[in-house]
Design a protein around this motif. Structure first.
Motif, PDB file in Angstrom:
ATOM      1  N   UNK A 169       0.840  -1.130   0.136  1.00 58.03           N
ATOM      2  CA  UNK A 169      -0.148   0.036   0.085  1.00 58.03           C
ATOM      3  C   UNK A 169       0.714   1.450  -0.077  1.00 58.03           C
ATOM      4  N   UNK A 170       1.888   1.301   0.709  1.00 55.33           N
ATOM      5  CA  UNK A 170       2.738   2.527   0.862  1.00 55.33           C
ATOM      6  C   UNK A 170       3.479   2.909  -0.631  1.00 55.33           C
ATOM      7  N   UNK A 171       3.915   1.996  -1.240  1.00 51.01           N
ATOM      8  CA  UNK A 171       4.414   1.731  -2.523  1.00 51.01           C
ATOM      9  C   UNK A 171       3.462   2.386  -3.629  1.00 51.01           C
ATOM     10  N   UNK A 172       2.304   1.641  -3.476  1.00 54.90           N
ATOM     11  CA  UNK A 172       0.991   2.088  -4.230  1.00 54.90           C
ATOM     12  C   UNK A 172       0.839   3.587  -4.438  1.00 54.90           C
ATOM     13  N   UNK A 173       0.839   4.238  -3.068  1.00 56.75           N
ATOM     14  CA  UNK A 173       0.552   5.366  -2.850  1.00 56.75           C
ATOM     15  C   UNK A 173       1.604   6.219  -3.688  1.00 56.75           C
ATOM     16  N   UNK A 174       2.860   5.851  -3.488  1.00 58.91           N
ATOM     17  CA  UNK A 174       4.009   6.564  -3.903  1.00 58.91           C
ATOM     18  C   UNK A 174       3.947   6.574  -5.553  1.00 58.91           C
ATOM     19  N   UNK A 175       3.661   5.546  -6.024  1.00 61.92           N
ATOM     20  CA  UNK A 175       3.806   5.511  -7.604  1.00 61.92           C
ATOM     21  C   UNK A 175       2.718   6.080  -8.202  1.00 61.92           C
ATOM     22  N   UNK A 176       1.500   6.136  -7.660  1.00 63.90           N
ATOM     23  CA  UNK A 176       0.357   6.995  -8.016  1.00 63.90           C
ATOM     24  C   UNK A 176       0.758   8.411  -7.942  1.00 63.90           C
ATOM     25  N   UNK A 177       1.441   8.965  -6.730  1.00 61.34           N
ATOM     26  CA  UNK A 177       1.880  10.573  -6.775  1.00 61.34           C
ATOM     27  C   UNK A 177       2.796  10.693  -7.654  1.00 61.34           C
ATOM     28  N   UNK A 178       3.678   9.873  -8.187  1.00 59.72           N
ATOM     29  CA  UNK A 178       4.635  10.387  -8.775  1.00 59.72           C
ATOM     30  C   UNK A 178       4.394   9.931 -10.516  1.00 59.72           C
ATOM     31  N   UNK A 179       3.400   9.324 -10.738  1.00 58.05           N
ATOM     32  CA  UNK A 179       3.097   9.023 -12.096  1.00 58.05           C
ATOM     33  C   UNK A 179       2.851  10.037 -13.062  1.00 58.05           C
ATOM     34  N   UNK A 180       3.278  10.346 -14.226  1.00 58.10           N
ATOM     35  CA  UNK A 180       2.797  10.986 -15.081  1.00 58.10           C
ATOM     36  C   UNK A 180       1.452  10.642 -15.825  1.00 58.10           C
ATOM     37  N   UNK A 181       1.251   9.346 -15.939  1.00 64.67           N
ATOM     38  CA  UNK A 181      -0.180   8.801 -16.433  1.00 64.67           C
ATOM     39  C   UNK A 181      -0.511   7.632 -15.752  1.00 64.67           C
ATOM     40  N   UNK A 182      -1.754   7.546 -15.613  1.00 66.98           N
ATOM     41  CA  UNK A 182      -2.275   6.145 -14.921  1.00 66.98           C
ATOM     42  C   UNK A 182      -3.163   5.423 -15.856  1.00 66.98           C
ATOM     43  N   UNK A 183      -3.023   4.117 -15.988  1.00 65.73           N
ATOM     44  CA  UNK A 183      -3.895   3.357 -16.651  1.00 65.73           C
ATOM     45  C   UNK A 183      -4.574   2.347 -15.645  1.00 65.73           C
TER      46      UNK A 183
END
Length: 344
Positions: free
Chosen positions: A249-263
């Motif tokens: 969950x912590x890594x999921x939040x980080x990846x969401x926060x720093x992504x340029x685009x989410x699919x």
């Protein structure tokens, strides 16, 4: 609820243990497979050698570690255990709150399951619901009357989806308030307090793929076009980089926060994309579950983010000033409902 001054314990659903006969059959199949029985060997081999299954246990442990860090006073009960507890046991709680993801979906078609998630184990004056989801557009005929009866034992009603509010209206004649999914009551600032960069290498710019239903043919042209400009980090279907599947969950939040685009085709993938003001594509496929995401997107006038199978990212920037105006208004409505239910 803690911010409203409550000491909160977290009751987590525990599935019933397998019946002894079923458990015995499972053991026998495993033994026969070990002895070379072709039929059972094939079944067990296919499960054990599915790439995702190899790491499912490890991923589950990451979720458990998260629970230990952040979820206070967590305890588990099966349906039978909760229903057997006497009122004196539950008297230490002022309220018991049920809500969020498809809790009023009758998964196993047993009455005990409905009784559990409608909080039949506590007095009516302690029962509170916040943003429950049915996950279906209609109730099976044989369960209509019992759902109607159980719903009417709540003083106030809410639902996470507009369709769920209509379902409650049709069942009971009562109005249910459309409220936010609980995850959207917290702000990105709240979430970043627990965000953690993954152990694997992450490029400065990337697209994040979180597709629970698997990458299907209609997605492939989109992924190919995205990949021309951005590397894709797939945290669910990339079996060549399985360390990415081990995202907690912590890594999921980080990846969401720093992504340029989410699919994503996930309800919460869409919800977190909106909360973090991200450019995103909603890869939903029309089915009996897609209405949950359609309801979420329509609430913020974001239905145009649904992928139309043309291989392209939806055109135009998202007007997050307008989106957040709606989000903040719904946060206020949702929190006021919760406060009212808890007499704050």
């Amino acid at each position: 609820m803690q911010s409203l001054g409550f000491n909160v314990s977290n009751l987590s659903y525990a599935p019933e243990r397998p019946k002894s006969l079923k458990f015995l059959k499972r053991i026998i199949k495993r033994v026969l497979a070990t002895l070379g029985n072709e039929k059972y060997s094939k079944q067990i081999y296919e499960y054990d050698h599915n790439e995702r299954n190899k790491f499912a246990w490890d991923r589950g442990q990451l979720a458990k570690l998260f629970d230990k860090r952040y979820i206070s006073n967590m305890f588990f009960m099966t349906q039978k255990q909760a229903l057997k507890k006497t009122s004196s046991y539950w008297n230490k709680y002022d309220y018991v709150v049920v809500g969020s993801d498809q809790v009023w979906h009758n998964w196993s078609e047993t009455m005990k399951e409905l009784e559990y998630f409608y909080l039949r184990f506590v007095d009516e004056n302690k029962r509170v619901n916040y943003a429950p989801s049915f996950g279906v557009l209609e109730i099976a005929p044989e369960f209509i009357e019992v759902n109607k009866k159980f719903l009417n034992c709540f003083k106030k009603l809410s639902c996470r989806e507009k369709d769920g509010c209509e379902l409650i209206k049709n069942l009971t004649g009562r109005e249910a308030l459309h409220v936010l999914d609980p995850s959207m009551l917290l702000t990105p600032e709240d979430y970043m307090k627990i965000a953690r960069k993954p152990n694997f290498e992450v490029p400065q710019h990337y697209a994040l793929s979180y597709v629970l239903g698997g990458i299907i043919d209609t997605h492939k042209s989109l992924l190919e076009n995205v990949q021309k400009n951005l590397p894709i980090i797939d945290i669910y279907n990339d079996f060549e980089n399985l360390e990415r599947y081990l995202t907690g969950p912590e890594e999921f939040v980080w990846l969401i926060a720093h992504a340029d685009l989410i699919l994503t085709d996930s309800f919460h993938g869409n919800a977190f994309s909106i909360n973090f003001k991200k450019n995103f594509v909603s890869l939903i496929c029309p089915n009996d579950k897609s209405h949950r995401i359609e309801s979420l997107l329509s609430s913020f006038c974001l239905s145009n983010r649904i992928y139309n199978n043309d291989g392209k990212i939806p055109e135009g920037e998202i007007d997050y000033d307008s989106v957040y105006e709606k989000l903040n208004a719904m946060r206020e409505i949702s929190l006021n409902y919760l406060k009212d239910c808890l007499n704050v």
